[in-house]
Motif scaffolding. Structure first.
Motif, PDB file in Angstrom:
ATOM      1  N   MET A  96      13.782  59.445  42.290  1.00 56.35           N
ATOM      2  CA  MET A  96      13.256  58.102  42.484  1.00 56.35           C
ATOM      3  C   MET A  96      13.773  57.151  41.401  1.00 56.35           C
ATOM      4  N   ASN A  97      14.126  55.943  41.792  1.00 58.04           N
ATOM      5  CA  ASN A  97      14.640  54.872  40.918  1.00 58.04           C
ATOM      6  C   ASN A  97      16.009  55.155  40.321  1.00 58.04           C
ATOM      7  N   ASN A  98      16.683  56.202  40.785  1.00 57.49           N
ATOM      8  CA  ASN A  98      18.028  56.488  40.291  1.00 57.49           C
ATOM      9  C   ASN A  98      19.044  55.609  41.018  1.00 57.49           C
ATOM     10  N   GLU A  99      20.124  55.268  40.308  1.00 61.16           N
ATOM     11  CA  GLU A  99      21.171  54.430  40.879  1.00 61.16           C
ATOM     12  C   GLU A  99      22.098  55.267  41.752  1.00 61.16           C
ATOM     13  N   VAL A 100      22.659  54.610  42.780  1.00 58.89           N
ATOM     14  CA  VAL A 100      23.531  55.266  43.747  1.00 58.89           C
ATOM     15  C   VAL A 100      24.911  54.610  43.678  1.00 58.89           C
ATOM     16  N   TYR A 101      25.950  55.449  43.682  1.00 58.59           N
ATOM     17  CA  TYR A 101      27.330  54.975  43.555  1.00 58.59           C
ATOM     18  C   TYR A 101      28.212  55.581  44.637  1.00 58.59           C
ATOM     19  N   LEU A 102      29.325  54.901  44.890  1.00 58.13           N
ATOM     20  CA  LEU A 102      30.386  55.409  45.756  1.00 58.13           C
ATOM     21  C   LEU A 102      31.722  55.225  45.036  1.00 58.13           C
ATOM     22  N   PRO A 103      32.720  56.054  45.364  1.00 59.51           N
ATOM     23  CA  PRO A 103      34.044  55.867  44.756  1.00 59.51           C
ATOM     24  C   PRO A 103      34.633  54.508  45.131  1.00 59.51           C
ATOM     25  N   LEU A 104      35.404  53.915  44.220  1.00 61.67           N
ATOM     26  CA  LEU A 104      36.035  52.617  44.473  1.00 61.67           C
ATOM     27  C   LEU A 104      36.887  52.650  45.739  1.00 61.67           C
ATOM     28  N   THR A 105      37.416  53.823  46.078  1.00 61.46           N
ATOM     29  CA  THR A 105      38.252  53.944  47.273  1.00 61.46           C
ATOM     30  C   THR A 105      37.460  53.675  48.559  1.00 61.46           C
ATOM     31  N   GLU A 106      36.133  53.703  48.485  1.00 60.80           N
ATOM     32  CA  GLU A 106      35.280  53.468  49.655  1.00 60.80           C
ATOM     33  C   GLU A 106      34.980  51.984  49.880  1.00 60.80           C
ATOM     34  N   LEU A 107      35.392  51.133  48.940  1.00 57.12           N
ATOM     35  CA  LEU A 107      35.131  49.701  49.101  1.00 57.12           C
ATOM     36  C   LEU A 107      35.958  49.149  50.261  1.00 57.12           C
ATOM     37  N   PRO A 108      35.337  48.372  51.131  1.00 50.92           N
ATOM     38  CA  PRO A 108      36.131  47.727  52.185  1.00 50.92           C
ATOM     39  C   PRO A 108      37.112  46.747  51.548  1.00 50.92           C
ATOM     40  N   GLU A 109      38.313  46.653  52.114  1.00 47.85           N
ATOM     41  CA  GLU A 109      39.315  45.744  51.562  1.00 47.85           C
ATOM     42  C   GLU A 109      38.940  44.306  51.902  1.00 47.85           C
ATOM     43  N   LEU A 110      39.028  43.436  50.904  1.00 47.46           N
ATOM     44  CA  LEU A 110      38.713  42.024  51.107  1.00 47.46           C
ATOM     45  C   LEU A 110      39.994  41.238  51.287  1.00 47.46           C
ATOM     46  N   GLU A 111      39.881  40.133  51.974  1.00 49.50           N
ATOM     47  CA  GLU A 111      41.055  39.303  52.227  1.00 49.50           C
ATOM     48  C   GLU A 111      40.812  37.889  51.730  1.00 49.50           C
ATOM     49  N   GLY A 112      41.891  37.123  51.688  1.00 47.38           N
ATOM     50  CA  GLY A 112      41.790  35.723  51.295  1.00 47.38           C
ATOM     51  C   GLY A 112      41.281  35.576  49.879  1.00 47.38           C
ATOM     52  N   ASN A 113      40.355  34.644  49.679  1.00 46.61           N
ATOM     53  CA  ASN A 113      39.828  34.374  48.344  1.00 46.61           C
ATOM     54  C   ASN A 113      38.577  35.170  48.013  1.00 46.61           C
ATOM     55  N   GLN A 114      38.247  36.152  48.845  1.00 44.29           N
ATOM     56  CA  GLN A 114      37.146  37.053  48.496  1.00 44.29           C
ATOM     57  C   GLN A 114      37.714  38.120  47.560  1.00 44.29           C
ATOM     58  N   PHE A 115      36.895  38.557  46.594  1.00 42.77           N
ATOM     59  CA  PHE A 115      37.367  39.575  45.663  1.00 42.77           C
ATOM     60  C   PHE A 115      36.186  40.310  45.064  1.00 42.77           C
ATOM     61  N   TYR A 116      36.479  41.524  44.598  1.00 43.59           N
ATOM     62  CA  TYR A 116      35.506  42.282  43.831  1.00 43.59           C
ATOM     63  C   TYR A 116      35.734  41.956  42.365  1.00 43.59           C
ATOM     64  N   PHE A 117      34.661  41.908  41.584  1.00 46.37           N
ATOM     65  CA  PHE A 117      34.781  41.553  40.171  1.00 46.37           C
ATOM     66  C   PHE A 117      35.771  42.461  39.450  1.00 46.37           C
ATOM     67  N   HIS A 118      35.673  43.785  39.667  1.00 45.58           N
ATOM     68  CA  HIS A 118      36.553  44.713  38.948  1.00 45.58           C
ATOM     69  C   HIS A 118      38.021  44.519  39.321  1.00 45.58           C
ATOM     70  N   GLU A 119      38.274  44.015  40.511  1.00 48.90           N
ATOM     71  CA  GLU A 119      39.627  43.890  41.050  1.00 48.90           C
ATOM     72  C   GLU A 119      40.479  42.872  40.280  1.00 48.90           C
ATOM     73  N   ILE A 120      39.848  41.820  39.755  1.00 54.83           N
ATOM     74  CA  ILE A 120      40.632  40.733  39.156  1.00 54.83           C
ATOM     75  C   ILE A 120      40.715  40.801  37.631  1.00 54.83           C
ATOM     76  N   ILE A 121      40.147  41.851  37.034  1.00 59.58           N
ATOM     77  CA  ILE A 121      40.273  42.010  35.583  1.00 59.58           C
ATOM     78  C   ILE A 121      41.760  42.164  35.257  1.00 59.58           C
ATOM     79  N   ASP A 122      42.210  41.484  34.225  1.00 57.17           N
ATOM     80  CA  ASP A 122      43.612  41.442  33.777  1.00 57.17           C
ATOM     81  C   ASP A 122      44.497  40.520  34.609  1.00 57.17           C
ATOM     82  N   TYR A 123      43.958  39.870  35.628  1.00 57.40           N
ATOM     83  CA  TYR A 123      44.763  38.894  36.378  1.00 57.40           C
ATOM     84  C   TYR A 123      45.044  37.691  35.470  1.00 57.40           C
ATOM     85  N   ALA A 124      46.226  37.119  35.620  1.00 58.97           N
ATOM     86  CA  ALA A 124      46.562  35.873  34.933  1.00 58.97           C
ATOM     87  C   ALA A 124      45.807  34.742  35.627  1.00 58.97           C
ATOM     88  N   VAL A 125      45.461  33.706  34.857  1.00 59.07           N
ATOM     89  CA  VAL A 125      44.763  32.552  35.431  1.00 59.07           C
ATOM     90  C   VAL A 125      45.617  31.317  35.230  1.00 59.07           C
TER      91      VAL A 125
END
Length: 175
Positions: free
Chosen positions: A81-110
């Motif tokens: 009870m109250n434990n956190e649940v995780y999935l592998p990053l490979t299970e994330l649905p791919e986003l398109e356009g200007n949608q993004f996951y926070f972890h995905e854009i780390i190290d991107y140039a701005v």
């Protein structure tokens, strides 16, 4: 499985039946994507432990009613009870356009349309009401609100975020 290789899916919120079923609160805009999973990782004593799913169904929009293998009664359900649940990053649905996951854009140039290169994204601060891009340019940290109107393009191919910030917002940091 390491936590860095996973994304947070939600939290085991409530017991559902005397047979050990639980309700997982899904922290997602699209809970239906996670209705038919075979397994999840549950954080137990700071370790991610695989739990296999016998059956699951959506419950009241943002909850997933789950029956886990080897959890057969209320007492066993209490242990997770109250434990956190995780999935592998490979299970994330791919986003398109200007949608993004926070972890995905780390190290991107701005790049700002008006100011040019303003640094690289080193993190996302989502501890306040408005998430912020944390951008580093040399020794300067620049914080830019993550507002759709500011985001011109997420260029995955060139690992770049193109922004159009109002005059004064970024200039303030660079002076």
């Amino acid at each position: 499985m390491r936590k860095e290789d996973c994304f947070y899916l939600g939290k085991i919120a409530k017991k559902f039946s005397f047979k050990g079923e639980v309700l997982i609160y899904l922290d997602t805009d699209e809970p239906e994507l996670y209705e038919n999973m075979e397994s999840v990782f549950v954080e137990v004593n700071k370790h991610l432990v695989p739990f296999f799913i016998i059956s699951s169904s959506l419950h009241k929009n943002s909850f997933l009613r789950v029956r886990f293998e080897d959890i057969d009664n209320e007492e066993e359900a209490d242990n997770i009870m109250n434990n956190e649940v995780y999935l592998p990053l490979t299970e994330l649905p791919e986003l398109e356009g200007n949608q993004f996951y926070f972890h995905e854009i780390i190290d991107y140039a701005v790049e700002d349309e008006r100011l040019g290169d303003i640094g690289n994204i080193v993190g996302i601060n989502d501890s306040s009401a408005q998430p912020l891009f944390e951008i580093k340019k040399g020794n300067i940290e620049i914080l830019v609100p993550m507002i759709d109107d500011f985001i011109v393009k997420i260029d995955r191919e060139n690992k770049k975020v193109i922004l159009d910030t109002p005059e004064g917002l970024v200039d303030l940091y660079l002076e």
